[in-house]
Write a protein that holds these residues in place. Structure first.
Motif, PDB file in Angstrom:
ATOM      1  N   MET A   1       0.818  -1.195   0.000  1.00  0.00           N
ATOM      2  CA  MET A   1       0.000   0.000   0.000  1.00  0.00           C
ATOM      3  C   MET A   1       0.866   1.266   0.000  1.00  0.00           C
ATOM      4  O   MET A   1       0.600   2.186  -0.745  1.00  0.00           O
ATOM      5  CB  MET A   1      -0.930  -0.049   1.212  1.00  0.00           C
ATOM      6  CG  MET A   1      -1.818   1.126   1.329  1.00  0.00           C
ATOM      7  SD  MET A   1      -3.140   1.028   0.127  1.00  0.00           S
ATOM      8  CE  MET A   1      -4.215   2.240   0.732  1.00  0.00           C
ATOM      9  N   LEU A   2       1.890   1.279   0.849  1.00  0.00           N
ATOM     10  CA  LEU A   2       2.751   2.458   0.922  1.00  0.00           C
ATOM     11  C   LEU A   2       3.558   2.652  -0.358  1.00  0.00           C
ATOM     12  O   LEU A   2       3.761   3.777  -0.795  1.00  0.00           O
ATOM     13  CB  LEU A   2       3.694   2.350   2.121  1.00  0.00           C
ATOM     14  CG  LEU A   2       3.042   2.531   3.484  1.00  0.00           C
ATOM     15  CD1 LEU A   2       4.061   2.333   4.594  1.00  0.00           C
ATOM     16  CD2 LEU A   2       2.394   3.882   3.600  1.00  0.00           C
ATOM     17  N   LYS A   3       4.008   1.541  -0.975  1.00  0.00           N
ATOM     18  CA  LYS A   3       4.755   1.657  -2.220  1.00  0.00           C
ATOM     19  C   LYS A   3       3.870   2.215  -3.324  1.00  0.00           C
ATOM     20  O   LYS A   3       4.312   3.014  -4.147  1.00  0.00           O
ATOM     21  CB  LYS A   3       5.335   0.312  -2.644  1.00  0.00           C
ATOM     22  CG  LYS A   3       6.541  -0.100  -1.857  1.00  0.00           C
ATOM     23  CD  LYS A   3       7.196  -1.306  -2.472  1.00  0.00           C
ATOM     24  CE  LYS A   3       8.448  -1.632  -1.683  1.00  0.00           C
ATOM     25  NZ  LYS A   3       9.312  -2.540  -2.402  1.00  0.00           N
ATOM     26  N   GLN A   4       2.619   1.807  -3.357  1.00  0.00           N
ATOM     27  CA  GLN A   4       1.692   2.310  -4.366  1.00  0.00           C
ATOM     28  C   GLN A   4       1.449   3.804  -4.158  1.00  0.00           C
ATOM     29  O   GLN A   4       1.424   4.573  -5.113  1.00  0.00           O
ATOM     30  CB  GLN A   4       0.375   1.550  -4.308  1.00  0.00           C
ATOM     31  CG  GLN A   4      -0.597   1.959  -5.383  1.00  0.00           C
ATOM     32  CD  GLN A   4      -1.894   1.174  -5.304  1.00  0.00           C
ATOM     33  OE1 GLN A   4      -2.108   0.397  -4.380  1.00  0.00           O
ATOM     34  NE2 GLN A   4      -2.753   1.390  -6.274  1.00  0.00           N
ATOM     35  N   GLN A   5       1.293   4.220  -2.908  1.00  0.00           N
ATOM     36  CA  GLN A   5       1.107   5.642  -2.622  1.00  0.00           C
ATOM     37  C   GLN A   5       2.362   6.434  -2.976  1.00  0.00           C
ATOM     38  O   GLN A   5       2.269   7.559  -3.470  1.00  0.00           O
ATOM     39  CB  GLN A   5       0.743   5.839  -1.156  1.00  0.00           C
ATOM     40  CG  GLN A   5      -0.660   5.405  -0.826  1.00  0.00           C
ATOM     41  CD  GLN A   5      -0.983   5.578   0.649  1.00  0.00           C
ATOM     42  OE1 GLN A   5      -0.092   5.750   1.477  1.00  0.00           O
ATOM     43  NE2 GLN A   5      -2.263   5.528   0.973  1.00  0.00           N
ATOM     44  N   ALA A   6       3.527   5.847  -2.724  1.00  0.00           N
ATOM     45  CA  ALA A   6       4.780   6.524  -3.074  1.00  0.00           C
ATOM     46  C   ALA A   6       4.890   6.699  -4.586  1.00  0.00           C
ATOM     47  O   ALA A   6       5.325   7.751  -5.069  1.00  0.00           O
ATOM     48  CB  ALA A   6       5.970   5.738  -2.538  1.00  0.00           C
ATOM     49  N   LYS A   7       4.498   5.690  -5.357  1.00  0.00           N
ATOM     50  CA  LYS A   7       4.531   5.800  -6.821  1.00  0.00           C
ATOM     51  C   LYS A   7       3.564   6.877  -7.298  1.00  0.00           C
ATOM     52  O   LYS A   7       3.887   7.663  -8.186  1.00  0.00           O
ATOM     53  CB  LYS A   7       4.177   4.462  -7.463  1.00  0.00           C
ATOM     54  CG  LYS A   7       5.280   3.446  -7.396  1.00  0.00           C
ATOM     55  CD  LYS A   7       4.868   2.164  -8.089  1.00  0.00           C
ATOM     56  CE  LYS A   7       5.941   1.106  -7.944  1.00  0.00           C
ATOM     57  NZ  LYS A   7       5.573  -0.150  -8.615  1.00  0.00           N
ATOM     58  N   GLN A   8       2.384   6.912  -6.707  1.00  0.00           N
ATOM     59  CA  GLN A   8       1.407   7.938  -7.087  1.00  0.00           C
ATOM     60  C   GLN A   8       1.910   9.333  -6.748  1.00  0.00           C
ATOM     61  O   GLN A   8       1.738  10.281  -7.516  1.00  0.00           O
ATOM     62  CB  GLN A   8       0.066   7.673  -6.407  1.00  0.00           C
ATOM     63  CG  GLN A   8      -0.646   6.446  -6.935  1.00  0.00           C
ATOM     64  CD  GLN A   8      -1.885   6.106  -6.126  1.00  0.00           C
ATOM     65  OE1 GLN A   8      -2.105   6.619  -5.037  1.00  0.00           O
ATOM     66  NE2 GLN A   8      -2.702   5.216  -6.680  1.00  0.00           N
ATOM     67  N   PHE A   9       2.549   9.463  -5.601  1.00  0.00           N
ATOM     68  CA  PHE A   9       3.098  10.750  -5.194  1.00  0.00           C
ATOM     69  C   PHE A   9       4.221  11.180  -6.134  1.00  0.00           C
ATOM     70  O   PHE A   9       4.325  12.359  -6.492  1.00  0.00           O
ATOM     71  CB  PHE A   9       3.600  10.679  -3.749  1.00  0.00           C
ATOM     72  CG  PHE A   9       4.081  11.997  -3.226  1.00  0.00           C
ATOM     73  CD1 PHE A   9       3.181  13.015  -2.930  1.00  0.00           C
ATOM     74  CD2 PHE A   9       5.429  12.233  -3.054  1.00  0.00           C
ATOM     75  CE1 PHE A   9       3.620  14.239  -2.466  1.00  0.00           C
ATOM     76  CE2 PHE A   9       5.884  13.456  -2.581  1.00  0.00           C
ATOM     77  CZ  PHE A   9       4.973  14.455  -2.285  1.00  0.00           C
ATOM     78  N   THR A  10       5.058  10.227  -6.556  1.00  0.00           N
ATOM     79  CA  THR A  10       6.136  10.531  -7.497  1.00  0.00           C
ATOM     80  C   THR A  10       5.573  11.003  -8.828  1.00  0.00           C
ATOM     81  O   THR A  10       6.061  11.978  -9.414  1.00  0.00           O
ATOM     82  CB  THR A  10       7.033   9.294  -7.702  1.00  0.00           C
ATOM     83  OG1 THR A  10       7.585   8.919  -6.436  1.00  0.00           O
ATOM     84  CG2 THR A  10       8.155   9.586  -8.678  1.00  0.00           C
ATOM     85  N   ILE A  11       4.545  10.345  -9.315  1.00  0.00           N
ATOM     86  CA  ILE A  11       3.902  10.761 -10.566  1.00  0.00           C
ATOM     87  C   ILE A  11       3.317  12.164 -10.416  1.00  0.00           C
ATOM     88  O   ILE A  11       3.459  13.001 -11.314  1.00  0.00           O
ATOM     89  CB  ILE A  11       2.816   9.740 -10.980  1.00  0.00           C
ATOM     90  CG1 ILE A  11       3.474   8.432 -11.402  1.00  0.00           C
ATOM     91  CG2 ILE A  11       1.944  10.292 -12.098  1.00  0.00           C
ATOM     92  CD1 ILE A  11       2.510   7.286 -11.604  1.00  0.00           C
ATOM     93  N   LEU A  12       2.695  12.427  -9.284  1.00  0.00           N
ATOM     94  CA  LEU A  12       2.143  13.750  -9.030  1.00  0.00           C
ATOM     95  C   LEU A  12       3.257  14.805  -9.013  1.00  0.00           C
ATOM     96  O   LEU A  12       3.108  15.885  -9.591  1.00  0.00           O
ATOM     97  CB  LEU A  12       1.368  13.763  -7.716  1.00  0.00           C
ATOM     98  CG  LEU A  12       0.773  15.095  -7.299  1.00  0.00           C
ATOM     99  CD1 LEU A  12      -0.316  15.529  -8.288  1.00  0.00           C
ATOM    100  CD2 LEU A  12       0.216  15.003  -5.889  1.00  0.00           C
ATOM    101  N   CYS A  13       4.374  14.496  -8.387  1.00  0.00           N
ATOM    102  CA  CYS A  13       5.502  15.439  -8.345  1.00  0.00           C
ATOM    103  C   CYS A  13       6.045  15.712  -9.737  1.00  0.00           C
ATOM    104  O   CYS A  13       6.350  16.859 -10.074  1.00  0.00           O
ATOM    105  CB  CYS A  13       6.616  14.893  -7.454  1.00  0.00           C
ATOM    106  SG  CYS A  13       6.251  14.969  -5.707  1.00  0.00           S
ATOM    107  N   LYS A  14       6.145  14.680 -10.567  1.00  0.00           N
ATOM    108  CA  LYS A  14       6.631  14.864 -11.936  1.00  0.00           C
ATOM    109  C   LYS A  14       5.671  15.731 -12.734  1.00  0.00           C
ATOM    110  O   LYS A  14       6.098  16.607 -13.492  1.00  0.00           O
ATOM    111  CB  LYS A  14       6.823  13.513 -12.617  1.00  0.00           C
ATOM    112  CG  LYS A  14       7.982  12.725 -12.054  1.00  0.00           C
ATOM    113  CD  LYS A  14       8.099  11.362 -12.705  1.00  0.00           C
ATOM    114  CE  LYS A  14       9.235  10.565 -12.091  1.00  0.00           C
ATOM    115  NZ  LYS A  14       9.388   9.244 -12.719  1.00  0.00           N
TER     116      LYS A  14
END
Length: 114
Positions: A1-14
């Motif tokens: 769950m945390l890895k998925q949220q981290a990936k989503q956050f990274t995409i949002l940052c990009k």
């Protein structure tokens, strides 16, 4: 769950980085157009095809999209300054290689400052 949220956050940052690059470029164009005669905005949009990938690769290389919880503020600022300087040199080189006489140096300088 945390890895998925981290990936989503990274995409949002990009995505936010791309939007901020576009805003900085548009603001630089507006500032430059107040100074004097400049071509149509759409004539200069091709530069974003150079700027965005260069900045994205450099931000990734310097770990800006990785977890920064353990980095100090001075290290983050130092890495961002490095990205900015290296990105400016690479982008300027590519721009003047592609179109040596058709791009305004003042516009690019204002963009880099923003």
């Amino acid at each position: 769950m945390l890895k998925q949220q981290a990936k989503q956050f990274t995409i949002l940052c990009k995505l936010i980085d791309i939007i901020l690059i576009y805003i900085a470029f548009a603001a630089a164009y507006e500032i430059r157009s107040k100074i004097g005669n400049i071509g149509d905005f759409y004539h200069y949009l091709w530069v974003l095809l150079v700027i965005i990938p260069v900045w994205h690769l450099l931000l990734s290389k310097y770990g800006m999209y990785a977890s920064t919880r353990t980095h100090s503020i001075p290290k983050l600022i130092s890495d961002l300054v490095k990205v900015h300087i290296i990105g400016g040199v690479i982008t300027a080189s590519l721009i003047y290689f592609i179109e040596p006489g058709g791009f305004r140096r003042i516009l690019f300088g204002i963009f880099i400052l923003l």
